[in-house]
Design an enzyme around this catalytic site. Sequence first.
Site, PDB file in Angstrom:
ATOM      1  N   ASN A   1      36.367 -24.286  17.645  1.00  0.00           N
ATOM      2  CA  ASN A   1      37.253 -24.025  16.505  1.00  0.00           C
ATOM      3  C   ASN A   1      38.121 -22.811  16.798  1.00  0.00           C
ATOM      4  O   ASN A   1      38.782 -22.286  15.903  1.00  0.00           O
ATOM      5  CB  ASN A   1      36.450 -23.835  15.215  1.00  0.00           C
ATOM      6  CG  ASN A   1      36.072 -25.184  14.606  1.00  0.00           C
ATOM      7  OD1 ASN A   1      36.886 -26.103  14.595  1.00  0.00           O
ATOM      8  ND2 ASN A   1      34.849 -25.310  14.142  1.00  0.00           N
ATOM      9  N   ASN A   2      38.102 -22.369  18.038  1.00  0.00           N
ATOM     10  CA  ASN A   2      38.932 -21.242  18.450  1.00  0.00           C
ATOM     11  C   ASN A   2      40.379 -21.744  18.652  1.00  0.00           C
ATOM     12  O   ASN A   2      40.692 -22.406  19.637  1.00  0.00           O
ATOM     13  CB  ASN A   2      38.354 -20.665  19.750  1.00  0.00           C
ATOM     14  CG  ASN A   2      39.119 -19.460  20.248  1.00  0.00           C
ATOM     15  OD1 ASN A   2      40.312 -19.334  20.011  1.00  0.00           O
ATOM     16  ND2 ASN A   2      38.415 -18.594  20.951  1.00  0.00           N
TER      17      ASN A   2
ATOM     18  N   LYS B   1      42.190 -21.031  21.925  1.00  0.00           N
ATOM     19  CA  LYS B   1      41.837 -21.915  23.059  1.00  0.00           C
ATOM     20  C   LYS B   1      42.545 -23.271  22.920  1.00  0.00           C
ATOM     21  O   LYS B   1      43.045 -23.823  23.889  1.00  0.00           O
ATOM     22  CB  LYS B   1      40.321 -22.152  23.099  1.00  0.00           C
ATOM     23  CG  LYS B   1      39.507 -20.968  23.626  1.00  0.00           C
ATOM     24  CD  LYS B   1      38.051 -21.404  23.779  1.00  0.00           C
ATOM     25  CE  LYS B   1      37.164 -20.293  24.306  1.00  0.00           C
ATOM     26  NZ  LYS B   1      35.752 -20.704  24.414  1.00  0.00           N
TER      27      LYS B   1
ATOM     28  N   ASP C   1      31.679 -23.974  28.573  1.00  0.00           N
ATOM     29  CA  ASP C   1      30.599 -22.996  28.443  1.00  0.00           C
ATOM     30  C   ASP C   1      30.768 -22.000  29.572  1.00  0.00           C
ATOM     31  O   ASP C   1      31.108 -22.389  30.697  1.00  0.00           O
ATOM     32  CB  ASP C   1      29.230 -23.675  28.509  1.00  0.00           C
ATOM     33  CG  ASP C   1      28.157 -22.796  27.880  1.00  0.00           C
ATOM     34  OD1 ASP C   1      28.254 -22.496  26.685  1.00  0.00           O
ATOM     35  OD2 ASP C   1      27.237 -22.371  28.606  1.00  0.00           O
TER      36      ASP C   1
ATOM     37  N   PHE D   1      36.850  -8.927  25.955  1.00  0.00           N
ATOM     38  CA  PHE D   1      35.629  -9.048  25.155  1.00  0.00           C
ATOM     39  C   PHE D   1      34.447  -9.140  26.112  1.00  0.00           C
ATOM     40  O   PHE D   1      34.614  -9.095  27.335  1.00  0.00           O
ATOM     41  CB  PHE D   1      35.696 -10.283  24.234  1.00  0.00           C
ATOM     42  CG  PHE D   1      35.619 -11.589  24.986  1.00  0.00           C
ATOM     43  CD1 PHE D   1      36.739 -12.125  25.597  1.00  0.00           C
ATOM     44  CD2 PHE D   1      34.419 -12.286  25.107  1.00  0.00           C
ATOM     45  CE1 PHE D   1      36.677 -13.325  26.305  1.00  0.00           C
ATOM     46  CE2 PHE D   1      34.336 -13.487  25.801  1.00  0.00           C
ATOM     47  CZ  PHE D   1      35.474 -14.004  26.404  1.00  0.00           C
ATOM     48  N   GLY D   2      33.262  -9.278  25.542  1.00  0.00           N
ATOM     49  CA  GLY D   2      32.059  -9.484  26.354  1.00  0.00           C
ATOM     50  C   GLY D   2      31.863  -8.389  27.386  1.00  0.00           C
ATOM     51  O   GLY D   2      31.888  -7.194  27.067  1.00  0.00           O
TER      52      GLY D   2
ATOM     53  N   LYS E   1      44.861 -11.245  32.523  1.00  0.00           N
ATOM     54  CA  LYS E   1      43.494 -11.782  32.611  1.00  0.00           C
ATOM     55  C   LYS E   1      43.527 -13.306  32.652  1.00  0.00           C
ATOM     56  O   LYS E   1      42.824 -13.932  33.442  1.00  0.00           O
ATOM     57  CB  LYS E   1      42.641 -11.289  31.425  1.00  0.00           C
ATOM     58  CG  LYS E   1      41.225 -11.847  31.478  1.00  0.00           C
ATOM     59  CD  LYS E   1      40.364 -11.480  30.294  1.00  0.00           C
ATOM     60  CE  LYS E   1      39.081 -12.319  30.314  1.00  0.00           C
ATOM     61  NZ  LYS E   1      38.237 -12.131  29.139  1.00  0.00           N
TER      62      LYS E   1
ATOM     63  N   HIS F   1      38.150 -17.122  35.145  1.00  0.00           N
ATOM     64  CA  HIS F   1      37.297 -18.295  35.352  1.00  0.00           C
ATOM     65  C   HIS F   1      37.682 -19.428  34.404  1.00  0.00           C
ATOM     66  O   HIS F   1      37.745 -20.577  34.786  1.00  0.00           O
ATOM     67  CB  HIS F   1      35.833 -17.884  35.144  1.00  0.00           C
ATOM     68  CG  HIS F   1      35.600 -17.031  33.942  1.00  0.00           C
ATOM     69  ND1 HIS F   1      36.236 -15.826  33.750  1.00  0.00           N
ATOM     70  CD2 HIS F   1      34.838 -17.215  32.834  1.00  0.00           C
ATOM     71  CE1 HIS F   1      35.865 -15.314  32.598  1.00  0.00           C
ATOM     72  NE2 HIS F   1      35.024 -16.127  32.017  1.00  0.00           N
ATOM     73  N   ARG F   2      37.962 -19.063  33.115  1.00  0.00           N
ATOM     74  CA  ARG F   2      38.304 -20.095  32.133  1.00  0.00           C
ATOM     75  C   ARG F   2      39.607 -20.787  32.505  1.00  0.00           C
ATOM     76  O   ARG F   2      39.730 -21.999  32.450  1.00  0.00           O
ATOM     77  CB  ARG F   2      38.448 -19.459  30.738  1.00  0.00           C
ATOM     78  CG  ARG F   2      37.781 -20.227  29.634  1.00  0.00           C
ATOM     79  CD  ARG F   2      37.894 -19.503  28.291  1.00  0.00           C
ATOM     80  NE  ARG F   2      37.911 -18.066  28.405  1.00  0.00           N
ATOM     81  CZ  ARG F   2      36.810 -17.322  28.516  1.00  0.00           C
ATOM     82  NH1 ARG F   2      35.631 -17.881  28.495  1.00  0.00           N
ATOM     83  NH2 ARG F   2      36.892 -16.026  28.646  1.00  0.00           N
TER      84      ARG F   2
HETATM   85  P1  IMP Z   1      31.360 -18.704  25.967  1.00  0.00           P
HETATM   86  O1  IMP Z   1      30.548 -19.846  26.499  1.00  0.00           O
HETATM   87  O2  IMP Z   1      32.815 -18.788  26.350  1.00  0.00           O
HETATM   88  O3  IMP Z   1      31.147 -18.501  24.502  1.00  0.00           O
HETATM   89  O4  IMP Z   1      30.803 -17.370  26.694  1.00  0.00           O
HETATM   90  C1  IMP Z   1      29.441 -16.954  26.543  1.00  0.00           C
HETATM   91  C2  IMP Z   1      29.322 -15.462  26.807  1.00  0.00           C
HETATM   92  O5  IMP Z   1      29.658 -15.170  28.176  1.00  0.00           O
HETATM   93  C3  IMP Z   1      30.254 -14.578  25.980  1.00  0.00           C
HETATM   94  O6  IMP Z   1      29.686 -14.266  24.731  1.00  0.00           O
HETATM   95  C4  IMP Z   1      30.359 -13.333  26.862  1.00  0.00           C
HETATM   96  O7  IMP Z   1      29.217 -12.504  26.716  1.00  0.00           O
HETATM   97  C5  IMP Z   1      30.332 -13.933  28.270  1.00  0.00           C
HETATM   98  N1  IMP Z   1      31.722 -14.197  28.728  1.00  0.00           N
HETATM   99  C6  IMP Z   1      32.297 -15.407  28.913  1.00  0.00           C
HETATM  100  N2  IMP Z   1      33.570 -15.289  29.309  1.00  0.00           N
HETATM  101  C7  IMP Z   1      33.810 -13.959  29.378  1.00  0.00           C
HETATM  102  C8  IMP Z   1      34.967 -13.200  29.729  1.00  0.00           C
HETATM  103  O8  IMP Z   1      36.062 -13.708  30.037  1.00  0.00           O
HETATM  104  N3  IMP Z   1      34.828 -11.864  29.699  1.00  0.00           N
HETATM  105  C9  IMP Z   1      33.660 -11.247  29.352  1.00  0.00           C
HETATM  106  N4  IMP Z   1      32.572 -11.905  28.988  1.00  0.00           N
HETATM  107  C10 IMP Z   1      32.635 -13.262  29.007  1.00  0.00           C
END
Ligand code: IMP
Length: 192
Positions: free
Chosen positions: A8-9, A12, A68, A148-149, A171, A176-177
């Site tokens: 729901n982002n 994205k 994920d 973030f993260g 970024k 990776h995304r």
């Molecule tokens: P999600 O599957 O995209 O929700 O990522 C799961 C978790 O991985 C996030 O809550 C972050 O802790 C970490 N993470 C994923 N992608 C990133 C990023 O681009 N930068 C920093 N942390 C990330």
Amino acid sequence: MRLCFATNNQHKIKEVGALLDSSYTILSLSDIGCVEELAEEQSTIPGNSFQKANYVFQKYEVPCFADDSGLEVDALKGEPGVDSAHYAGPQRSFEDNMNLLLKNMANHAHRGAQFKTVITLVTSQTTQQFEGILRGQILYDKRGQGGFGYDPLFLPDGYDRTLAEMSLEEKNRISHRSIAVAKLVEYLAGRH
Ligand code: IMP
């Protein structure tokens, strides 16, 4: 073709939608009437990615992809990995997670790590997975306010700024995304 992105982002959804030609309509979970929290019960990143996409496809009968992601640290044998979001506990605090990572890395000189994203596409014809990896180093201190993260602790290979010191555009160019999304888009474009 109507394609659900199991999120729901809206950021994205827009990002992927802009990369696809007009024959694809990207729908969010709420667009297809899915308001439930999707389970992530698997022990791997590809497993959780598949679980989410497959669940939506089976229940809502819409072709679907899900992503994920996580941070895999070499010296910690791939941890936090699938537990990245809740590494330090159910409060899912970025600060707590980074502090625990720093503590667990205190005695490790080898600081290599990677961010990984796996996108799974499930349609009536096929199931495909697309992986994006960004290699880098875990710093000893946090640097930067963006992202973030774990971004303030992650120095991508070949760069002198952490992900948190980069603009969102910068970024997104290396993440990776975005690597995984580019592979998905290339696959979908080739299906015409
Ligand atoms: P999600 O599957 O995209 O929700 O990522 C799961 C978790 O991985 C996030 O809550 C972050 O802790 C970490 N993470 C994923 N992608 C990133 C990023 O681009 N930068 C920093 N942390 C990330």
